[in-house]
Scaffold this active site. Structure first.
Site, mmCIF file in Angstrom:
data_model
loop_
_atom_site.group_PDB
_atom_site.id
_atom_site.type_symbol
_atom_site.label_atom_id
_atom_site.label_comp_id
_atom_site.label_asym_id
_atom_site.label_seq_id
_atom_site.Cartn_x
_atom_site.Cartn_y
_atom_site.Cartn_z
ATOM 1 C CG ASP A 4 -2.262 0.544 1.015
ATOM 2 O OD1 ASP A 4 -2.345 1.591 0.344
ATOM 3 O OD2 ASP A 4 -3.234 -0.048 1.496
ATOM 4 C CG HIS A 33 -9.125 -1.010 4.552
ATOM 5 N ND1 HIS A 33 -8.878 -0.988 3.190
ATOM 6 C CD2 HIS A 33 -8.673 0.165 5.021
ATOM 7 C CE1 HIS A 33 -8.311 0.148 2.875
ATOM 8 N NE2 HIS A 33 -8.166 0.875 3.965
ATOM 9 C CG ASP A 50 -4.379 5.814 1.045
ATOM 10 O OD1 ASP A 50 -5.243 4.982 1.311
ATOM 11 O OD2 ASP A 50 -4.289 6.925 1.621
HETATM 12 C C1 NOJ Z 1 -7.979 5.501 2.113
HETATM 13 C C2 NOJ Z 1 -7.719 4.313 2.974
HETATM 14 O O1 NOJ Z 1 -8.240 3.183 2.356
HETATM 15 C C3 NOJ Z 1 -8.322 4.626 4.318
HETATM 16 O O2 NOJ Z 1 -8.364 3.507 5.161
HETATM 17 C C4 NOJ Z 1 -7.528 5.755 4.919
HETATM 18 O O3 NOJ Z 1 -8.119 6.161 6.129
HETATM 19 C C5 NOJ Z 1 -7.464 6.952 3.990
HETATM 20 N N1 NOJ Z 1 -7.235 6.600 2.617
HETATM 21 C C6 NOJ Z 1 -6.346 7.868 4.405
HETATM 22 O O4 NOJ Z 1 -5.121 7.250 4.154
#
Ligand code: NOJ
Length: 544
Positions: free
Chosen positions: A98, A315, A200
């Site tokens: 990630d 998630h 992300d």
């Molecule tokens: C997307 C991620 O999938 C999420 O879990 C996270 O809180 C936010 N981006 C910030 O990184």
């Protein structure tokens, strides 16, 4: 040209905190993942998207990284990670990391230095602005987790920008030194042998906060082109960008010919299930026609160029069977129907941990019981906008992120076999009934269905490459489509309701031949009118 491997592969997402705990501290870890690799190899997946395992203060469960090259001690060591990479590779499974570079943690050494003062060499790695004329934040931009996107730093008298929590300061992508540091880090991971990156909120990196622009900002595609040149060109890897703002119109710029990304995660099917006023925070019955449109528009848009990712859950989202299926009496059959519908579309499917055994949403009795930073940040916001506490609780239970984060249910032992200690988030109480051991023992279980679908993708090029034509798009209960390749036709018909439905298969989908997959009785004929049982899904392969 050889097909990229990631078109035939199926992905599996692991949220490490909740997957398997080998050392009994209540948190999942890398050793735990290694212990479960055979479960994944059996499923047949080609790569794992591993949610962040980097060093982090865990304000957002690892999406706040304080060292991009170190492993979080609670998850293990670099040696554990290297072993995971090797053990996965030995089973033909790649590891996709990630990449969280819209922001870092405020505990990253870059930010620690940056906040020392205006002449720190790292000051410009972040976004600092003077206060607005009234001494408040420079502008009105809000954080996705609630509250202003600007936090005041008393030492320098300036605000820093954060689209998420105040512990997640946004990186300044305008700074070439920051970009170079990111390219170097990405190359370092690739040289270690990872199979790719999930990126992300990648649609946020080109932002222009002074003009209120956050998503798909003016520099986004320049940054991605630079990434392609500096890191990705010539590497046989998979890249998938999380892009909530991507649309069928902009998709080719992310993942068309020569673009940096293999595919994007887009969310039109997800937001189709949200309340028009309060978004995910108010429960909203999902509408099948809108849900189908979310997929079909993208299938059409990327028919020639680009590639789709296919997913129900991750998630950040509720459990698929609870949101789109029926997690009561039809749990198994509806979970299987959803699997069939998704996996026979064109694109690379992603299975979220637990989906392959039909795990469901959990229920939190009180708002305080949620762990997620987003729930706590958004409540004051929604309350101010007029949402009642009861409605908010119902919305958070329906759509909240903790649903997907309860520990993986491996077997009927204490804590679902996830941990010998006390899990960081309570296990769903249905684990004695819903668990991997029980489901895998059932030839008609959810796991068996997923395993079959993953295998079919490898043996049937029509699933990977066939053209896609949606059928009966306006039908409120039926999901149907046709695929065609080199004289073959595959038609999928599913009843996504708990009532029996009679459905006349449109001529362009009519087919008789071999039953490729079913979650009820085998059918070899999808011509004329068919009577479908509740949550029945079937695909027939033949010739047009
Ligand atoms: C997307 C991620 O999938 C999420 O879990 C996270 O809180 C936010 N981006 C910030 O990184």
């Amino acid at each position: 040209m050889r097909d990229p491997w990631w078109k035939t592969a199926v992905a599996y997402q692991i949220y490490p905190r909740s997957f398997a705990d080998a050392d009994g501290d209540g948190l999942g870890d890398i050793a735990g993942i290694i212990g479960k690799l055979d479960h994944l190899a059996d499923l047949g997946i080609g790569f794992i998207w591993l949610s962040p395992v980097y060093r982090s203060p865990m304000a957002d469960n690892g999406y706040d990284i304080s060292d991009y090259r170190e492993i979080a001690p609670e998850f293990g060591t670099t040696a554990d990670f290297d072993r995971l990479l090797a053990e996965a590779k030995a089973r033909g499974i790649g590891i996709v990391m990630d990449l969280v570079v819209n922001h870092s943690s405020d505990e990253h050494s870059w930010f620690q230095s940056a906040r020392e003062g205006r002449d720190s060499p790292f000051r410009d790695y972040y976004i600092w602005r003077d206060p607005g004329p009234d001494g408040g934040p420079p502008n009105e931009l809000q954080s996705f987790f609630g509250g202003p996107a600007w936090s005041f730093d008393a030492r320098s008298g300036q605000y820093y920008f954060h689209l998420f929590d105040r512990k997640q300061p946004d990186l300044n992508w305008e700074n070439p030194a920051l970009r170079a540091a990111i390219w170097e880090m990405m190359n370092w991971w690739f040289d270690k042998g990872i199979a790719g990156f999930r990126m992300d909120v990648i649609d946020l990196i080109g932002k222009d906060p002074d003009n209120g622009i956050t998503a798909e900002g003016p520099k986004l595609f320049d940054h991605l082109a630079e990434m392609q040149r500096e890191v990705l060109a010539g590497r046989d890897v998979v890249t998938v960008g999380e892009a909530w703002s991507a649309s069928p119109d902009t998709a080719p710029r992310y993942c068309g010919d020569g673009a940096a990304l293999s595919m994007v995660f887009q969310f039109s099917h997800v937001t189709a299930g949200w309340d028009p006023e309060f978004g995910k925070w108010k429960d909203h019955k999902s509408d099948l026609v809108a849900l189908k449109r979310g997929f079909n528009d993208w299938q059409r848009a990327l028919a020639g160029e680009g590639w789709n990712s296919l997913f129900w859950s991750n998630h950040d989202l509720p459990r698929a069977v609870s949101k789109y299926g029926d997690d009561g009496i039809w749990r198994v059959r509806s979970a299987r129907a959803l699997a069939i519908v998704l996996h026979l579309m064109k694109g690379t499917p992603y299975i979220y941990q637990g989906e392959e055994i039909g795990m469901t949403n959990t229920r939190f009795a009180r708002r305080e019981d949620f762990n997620d930073v987003e729930v706590h940040g958004q409540w004051p916001e929604m309350q101010a906008r007029g949402l009642s506490a009861d409605d908010f609780l119902a919305g958070a239970n329906a759509n909240g992120r903790d649903n997907a984060r309860t520990p993986m249910q491996w077997d009927a032992r204490a804590h679902a076999g996830f941990s010998t200690g006390t899990p960081w988030l309570a296990v769903n109480p249905n684990y004695p009934r819903v668990n991997a051991a029980a489901d895998r023992a059932d030839p008609d279980g959810v796991f068996a269905q997923y395993r079959q679908l993953v295998a079919l993708r490898k043996s049937h090029p029509i699933i990977v490459h066939g053209s896609f034509v949606p059928l009966a798009e306006d039908h409120p209960a039926i999901w149907a489509y046709r695929r065609e390749l080199e004289g073959q036709r595959l038609t999928m018909v599913a009843n996504l309701s708990g009532d029996p439905v009679r459905f006349a298969v449109p001529g362009q989908g009519a087919v008789s031949g071999q039953c490729l997959v079913t979650n009820t009785e085998a059918r070899t004929d999808l011509t004329g009118e068919v009577a479908l049982a509740p949550w029945e899904a079937v695909a027939v392969l033949g010739t047009p």
